[in-house]
Design a protein around this motif. Structure first.
Motif, PDB file in Angstrom:
ATOM      1  N   PHE A  97     -24.715  28.463  -9.466  1.00  0.00           N
ATOM      2  CA  PHE A  97     -25.329  27.242  -8.763  1.00  0.00           C
ATOM      3  C   PHE A  97     -25.101  25.997  -9.495  1.00  0.00           C
ATOM      4  CE2 PHE A  97     -27.373  31.165  -7.216  1.00  0.00           C
ATOM      5  CZ  PHE A  97     -27.196  31.106  -5.933  1.00  0.00           C
ATOM      6  N   GLU A  98     -24.436  26.035 -10.448  1.00  0.00           N
ATOM      7  CA  GLU A  98     -24.179  24.792 -11.409  1.00  0.00           C
ATOM      8  C   GLU A  98     -23.522  23.733 -10.718  1.00  0.00           C
ATOM      9  OE1 GLU A  98     -25.031  27.016 -15.651  1.00  0.00           O
ATOM     10  OE2 GLU A  98     -23.102  26.109 -15.200  1.00  0.00           O
ATOM     11  N   PRO A  99     -23.432  22.547 -10.297  1.00  0.00           N
ATOM     12  CA  PRO A  99     -22.745  21.957  -9.530  1.00  0.00           C
ATOM     13  C   PRO A  99     -21.374  21.379  -9.837  1.00  0.00           C
ATOM     14  CG  PRO A  99     -24.534  20.534 -10.566  1.00  0.00           C
ATOM     15  CD  PRO A  99     -24.746  21.877 -10.880  1.00  0.00           C
ATOM     16  N   ASP A 100     -21.230  21.773 -11.035  1.00  0.00           N
ATOM     17  CA  ASP A 100     -19.717  21.357 -11.539  1.00  0.00           C
ATOM     18  C   ASP A 100     -18.743  22.593 -11.661  1.00  0.00           C
ATOM     19  OD1 ASP A 100     -21.174  22.569 -13.642  1.00  0.00           O
ATOM     20  OD2 ASP A 100     -20.034  21.030 -15.200  1.00  0.00           O
ATOM     21  N   ARG A 101     -19.199  23.848 -11.090  1.00  0.00           N
ATOM     22  CA  ARG A 101     -18.528  24.840 -11.207  1.00  0.00           C
ATOM     23  C   ARG A 101     -17.590  25.002  -9.967  1.00  0.00           C
ATOM     24  NH1 ARG A 101     -19.040  29.044 -14.917  1.00  0.00           N
ATOM     25  NH2 ARG A 101     -20.699  28.440 -16.414  1.00  0.00           N
ATOM     26  N   ARG A 102     -16.515  25.369 -10.109  1.00  0.00           N
ATOM     27  CA  ARG A 102     -15.660  25.868  -9.012  1.00  0.00           C
ATOM     28  C   ARG A 102     -15.727  27.340  -8.657  1.00  0.00           C
ATOM     29  NH1 ARG A 102      -9.840  23.293 -10.421  1.00  0.00           N
ATOM     30  NH2 ARG A 102      -9.480  23.936  -8.249  1.00  0.00           N
ATOM     31  N   ASN A 103     -16.200  27.906  -7.434  1.00  0.00           N
ATOM     32  CA  ASN A 103     -16.259  29.150  -7.262  1.00  0.00           C
ATOM     33  C   ASN A 103     -15.319  29.526  -6.206  1.00  0.00           C
ATOM     34  OD1 ASN A 103     -18.812  29.167  -9.098  1.00  0.00           O
ATOM     35  ND2 ASN A 103     -19.900  28.361  -7.381  1.00  0.00           N
ATOM     36  N   GLY A 154     -10.364  45.483  -5.016  1.00  0.00           N
ATOM     37  CA  GLY A 154     -10.974  44.633  -6.200  1.00  0.00           C
ATOM     38  C   GLY A 154     -11.153  43.147  -5.660  1.00  0.00           C
ATOM     39  N   HIS A 155     -12.419  42.894  -5.749  1.00  0.00           N
ATOM     40  CA  HIS A 155     -12.537  41.510  -5.201  1.00  0.00           C
ATOM     41  C   HIS A 155     -12.672  40.567  -6.604  1.00  0.00           C
ATOM     42  CE1 HIS A 155     -13.043  42.560  -1.058  1.00  0.00           C
ATOM     43  NE2 HIS A 155     -13.773  43.544  -1.388  1.00  0.00           N
ATOM     44  N   MET A 156     -11.635  39.622  -6.784  1.00  0.00           N
ATOM     45  CA  MET A 156     -11.901  39.069  -8.083  1.00  0.00           C
ATOM     46  C   MET A 156     -12.418  37.613  -7.814  1.00  0.00           C
ATOM     47  SD  MET A 156     -10.841  39.543 -11.234  1.00  0.00           S
ATOM     48  CE  MET A 156      -9.348  40.119 -11.740  1.00  0.00           C
ATOM     49  N   PHE A 157     -13.793  37.589  -8.573  1.00  0.00           N
ATOM     50  CA  PHE A 157     -14.792  36.321  -8.382  1.00  0.00           C
ATOM     51  C   PHE A 157     -14.341  35.609  -9.597  1.00  0.00           C
ATOM     52  CE2 PHE A 157     -18.453  34.687 -10.142  1.00  0.00           C
ATOM     53  CZ  PHE A 157     -19.311  34.423  -9.282  1.00  0.00           C
ATOM     54  N   LEU A 158     -14.514  34.083  -9.286  1.00  0.00           N
ATOM     55  CA  LEU A 158     -14.145  33.141 -10.293  1.00  0.00           C
ATOM     56  C   LEU A 158     -15.423  32.277 -10.301  1.00  0.00           C
ATOM     57  CD1 LEU A 158     -10.437  32.496 -10.250  1.00  0.00           C
ATOM     58  CD2 LEU A 158     -11.565  34.115 -11.859  1.00  0.00           C
ATOM     59  N   SER A 159     -15.858  31.809 -11.340  1.00  0.00           N
ATOM     60  CA  SER A 159     -16.710  30.615 -11.336  1.00  0.00           C
ATOM     61  C   SER A 159     -16.524  29.999 -12.682  1.00  0.00           C
ATOM     62  CB  SER A 159     -18.259  31.064 -11.333  1.00  0.00           C
ATOM     63  OG  SER A 159     -19.083  30.048 -11.569  1.00  0.00           O
ATOM     64  N   LEU A 160     -15.776  28.989 -12.335  1.00  0.00           N
ATOM     65  CA  LEU A 160     -15.030  28.341 -13.675  1.00  0.00           C
ATOM     66  C   LEU A 160     -15.384  26.764 -13.776  1.00  0.00           C
ATOM     67  CD1 LEU A 160     -11.431  29.620 -12.807  1.00  0.00           C
ATOM     68  CD2 LEU A 160     -13.042  30.831 -14.228  1.00  0.00           C
ATOM     69  N   ILE A 161     -15.251  26.518 -15.139  1.00  0.00           N
ATOM     70  CA  ILE A 161     -15.399  25.019 -15.313  1.00  0.00           C
ATOM     71  C   ILE A 161     -14.148  24.405 -15.603  1.00  0.00           C
ATOM     72  CG2 ILE A 161     -16.309  23.154 -16.878  1.00  0.00           C
ATOM     73  CD1 ILE A 161     -18.323  25.527 -17.280  1.00  0.00           C
ATOM     74  N   ASP A 162     -13.428  24.058 -14.618  1.00  0.00           N
ATOM     75  CA  ASP A 162     -12.015  23.553 -14.787  1.00  0.00           C
ATOM     76  C   ASP A 162     -11.804  22.658 -13.660  1.00  0.00           C
ATOM     77  OD1 ASP A 162      -9.237  23.046 -14.921  1.00  0.00           O
ATOM     78  OD2 ASP A 162      -8.802  25.495 -14.632  1.00  0.00           O
ATOM     79  N   ASP A 163     -11.697  21.118 -14.146  1.00  0.00           N
ATOM     80  CA  ASP A 163     -11.389  20.419 -12.770  1.00  0.00           C
ATOM     81  C   ASP A 163     -10.013  20.004 -12.888  1.00  0.00           C
ATOM     82  OD1 ASP A 163     -11.659  18.680 -14.952  1.00  0.00           O
ATOM     83  OD2 ASP A 163     -13.462  17.812 -14.185  1.00  0.00           O
ATOM     84  N   GLU A 164      -9.153  20.736 -13.744  1.00  0.00           N
ATOM     85  CA  GLU A 164      -7.642  20.120 -13.904  1.00  0.00           C
ATOM     86  C   GLU A 164      -6.791  21.067 -12.993  1.00  0.00           C
ATOM     87  OE1 GLU A 164      -6.201  20.169 -17.740  1.00  0.00           O
ATOM     88  OE2 GLU A 164      -8.182  19.530 -18.695  1.00  0.00           O
ATOM     89  N   SER A 165      -6.890  22.196 -13.000  1.00  0.00           N
ATOM     90  CA  SER A 165      -6.024  23.230 -12.572  1.00  0.00           C
ATOM     91  C   SER A 165      -6.050  23.268 -11.075  1.00  0.00           C
ATOM     92  CB  SER A 165      -6.153  24.452 -13.233  1.00  0.00           C
ATOM     93  OG  SER A 165      -6.104  24.554 -14.595  1.00  0.00           O
TER      94      SER A 165
END
Lengths: 215, 302
Positions: free
Chosen positions: B102-108, B227-238
């Motif tokens: 729930f952190e606002p800057d994460r990309r989920n 398999g469901h691959m869940f991502l929650s990343l701090i990456d605003d570049e890629s």
């Protein structure tokens, strides 16, 4: 430089990466979010290929799609020896064309089964698998007789052709679609020979050929 | 009792929450059909992201339009952490927490959903293993000769009954989609449910925080899974395409390894397969599955 619109898990895209790696052609990839994003079906991508499929290459403004057509183009343009697409030898060229069509079959069966199992495509899995076994049986026999003649490749020349490149990914990844190659020893030996072609490059899911013993 | 007529008779598994598919990837108000624990299961989502899940039946075939909120005789369901979840038994009120989500800057987002011809716990165990990095993910998650798995700690959390492996470290040539050079990477593994695992990994963009990579496994049968691959990343570049390419490359490298492990069901008898020192997490995982009473998709200890 050539741009390849590419999806890393696509066998048809891999065919192009493999060919360009072997021919030592420089290229850049444009990753297409094929799965699960279906970017190739979107409006933007259809401006590049209205059929909405990959691979597509852009060679300095020259756009071409369809995996096996691109192989023809790459070999004709970037293999000065003329061996990968042997236009100078009508007999061999005919064989190459014939096995390229055969490779459409392996793509539509073996690689379709892989799409079913891995990516959840709604094809008839059993029909794909049965179709692949029918074609693998034919190819295995063919390669077995080739070996008896001292020949190593799908076509009768001494050098591999784009037909080997078109067939290899469908065959070598078949296990992912639940198609065992246990019963096809000549097919297995041929995949090892392809892996030893100078410049060979794999893709995820393909084991490299074992290293030879150094003496 | 729900599940009484299904293939799975194992309460410990029936009562879990199981993922069915990514919410974003399911066209709203349309019937989607999948499999869970040997049964055909259908689901639909509303445009607002609410879900209905039911045992597949003839009057609601795949692809038919449906108002999810009008479906009668539904199974428990929830939309959470990117996926639609259901249970064929009596699930707990809460599944598990991922506060970072729930952190606002994460990309989920869902990196991919990939079908595997092996059991769900084999997939979880492979995800938990660092020892294979230099051999299977050469040049990305590891590289010979730096093959050592440094000692790490494992425990079962007393409050949540989750398995944790902490203080894991591994040298990685290209740890993420943004990595430009090799680095020592910190890992924490967390197994929340028998078939759901989460990895916390050093984040190149924010050294004091962690990227989250989850593998939420849908046991379609005892020897098949998705398999469901869940991502929650701090990456605003890629771009999403770039990140998916990286993650799917790694996942696909694992496929032939996982699918060639036999038997496909995970043996829980400690004598069944020979672990080495770096397998402490999987030893605990297998024992924990036994303690939970999991018998589905495993070979229970005698």
């Amino acid at each position: 430089m050539i741009k390849l619109y590419d999806y890393v898990l696509s066998v048809n895209c891999y065919k192009q990466r493999l060919m360009m790696s072997i021919l030592d052609v420089e290229y850049e990839t444009v990753p297409v979010d094929f799965f699960p994003g279906w970017e190739h079906k979107g409006e933007e991508f259809r401006k590049i290929n209205p059929l909405g499929h990959i691979p597509v290459i852009d060679d300095d403004g020259y756009i071409l799609w369809d995996a096996h057509a691109i192989l023809v183009y790459l070999a004709a343009k970037y293999d000065p020896s003329g061996r990968w697409y042997p236009t100078g030898d009508p007999g061999l060229l005919g064989e190459t064309a014939s096995w390229m069509l055969f490779a459409e079959g392996t793509t539509n069966t073996a690689s379709a089964a892989r799409l079913c199992v891995n990516l959840g495509y709604d094809f008839d899995l059993e029909a794909c698998q049965a179709g692949a076994h029918r074609l693998f049986r034919v190819l295995d026999e063919h390669l077995w007789f080739r070996e008896r003649e001292g020949r190593e490749w799908v076509c009768s020349g001494a050098h591999p052709t784009i037909a080997d490149i078109a067939l290899f990914p469908d065959v070598v990844l078949s296990e992912e679609g639940g198609i065992s190659r246990l019963d096809y020893p000549a097919l297995r030996r041929w995949t090892d020979r392809v892996k030893r072609i100078p410049g060979f490059e794999g893709m995820p899911g393909i084991f490299p050929a074992s290293r030879g013993v150094e003496v | 009792m729900a599940g009484a007529n299904g293939e799975c008779q194992n309460g410990a598994v029936l009562d879990q929450w199981h993922p069915l598919g990514a919410i974003d990837e399911a066209e709203p108000n349309v019937v989607h059909v999948t499999r869970l624990l040997g049964e055909s299961i259908s689901f639909a989502v509303t445009p607002e992201g609410r879900s209905a899940v039911w045992r597949t039946r003839g009057d609601l075939a795949a692809g038919m339009p449906v108002d999810p909120e009008s479906v009668a005789g539904t199974l428990p369901s929830r939309c959470e952490f990117l996926y639609v979840w259901t249970s064929l038994g009596d699930p707990p009120e809460r599944s598990f927490d991922i506060p970072e989500f729930f952190e606002p800057d994460r990309r989920n987002f869902n990196a991919c959903t990939i079908g595997l011809r092996t059991s769900a716990p084999r997939a979880v165990e492979n995800f938990l293993d660092m020892g294979h990095f230099p051999f299977v993910h050469d040049g990305l998650l590891g590289s010979e000769p730096r093959t050592e798995v440094v000692d790490y700690n494992v425990h079962v959390d007393g409050d949540t009954n989750e398995v944790w492996a902490t203080e894991c470290q591994f040298w990685q040539p290209a740890a993420s989609a943004t990595a430009t050079e090799g680095q020592m990477v910190d890992y924490v593994y967390r197994i929340m449910q028998p078939y759901s695992i989460l990895l916390y990994k050093s984040c190149p963009a924010a050294p004091e925080r962690m990227d989250l990579i989850g593998l939420f496994v849908q046991a379609t049968s005892e020897e098949h899974c998705r398999g469901h691959m869940f991502l929650s990343l701090i990456d605003d570049e890629s771009s999403i395409g770039h990140i998916r390419r990286f993650v799917q490359t790694i996942f696909a490298q694992d496929v032939p390894i996982i699918e060639n492990q036999n038997p496909k069901r995970l043996p829980l008898d400690p004598q069944a397969e020979t672990p080495i020192r770096s397998d402490r997490a999987s030893i605990l995982y297998r024992r924990w599955l036994s303690d939970l009473g999991v018998t589905y998709a495993v070979i229970p200890a005698a």
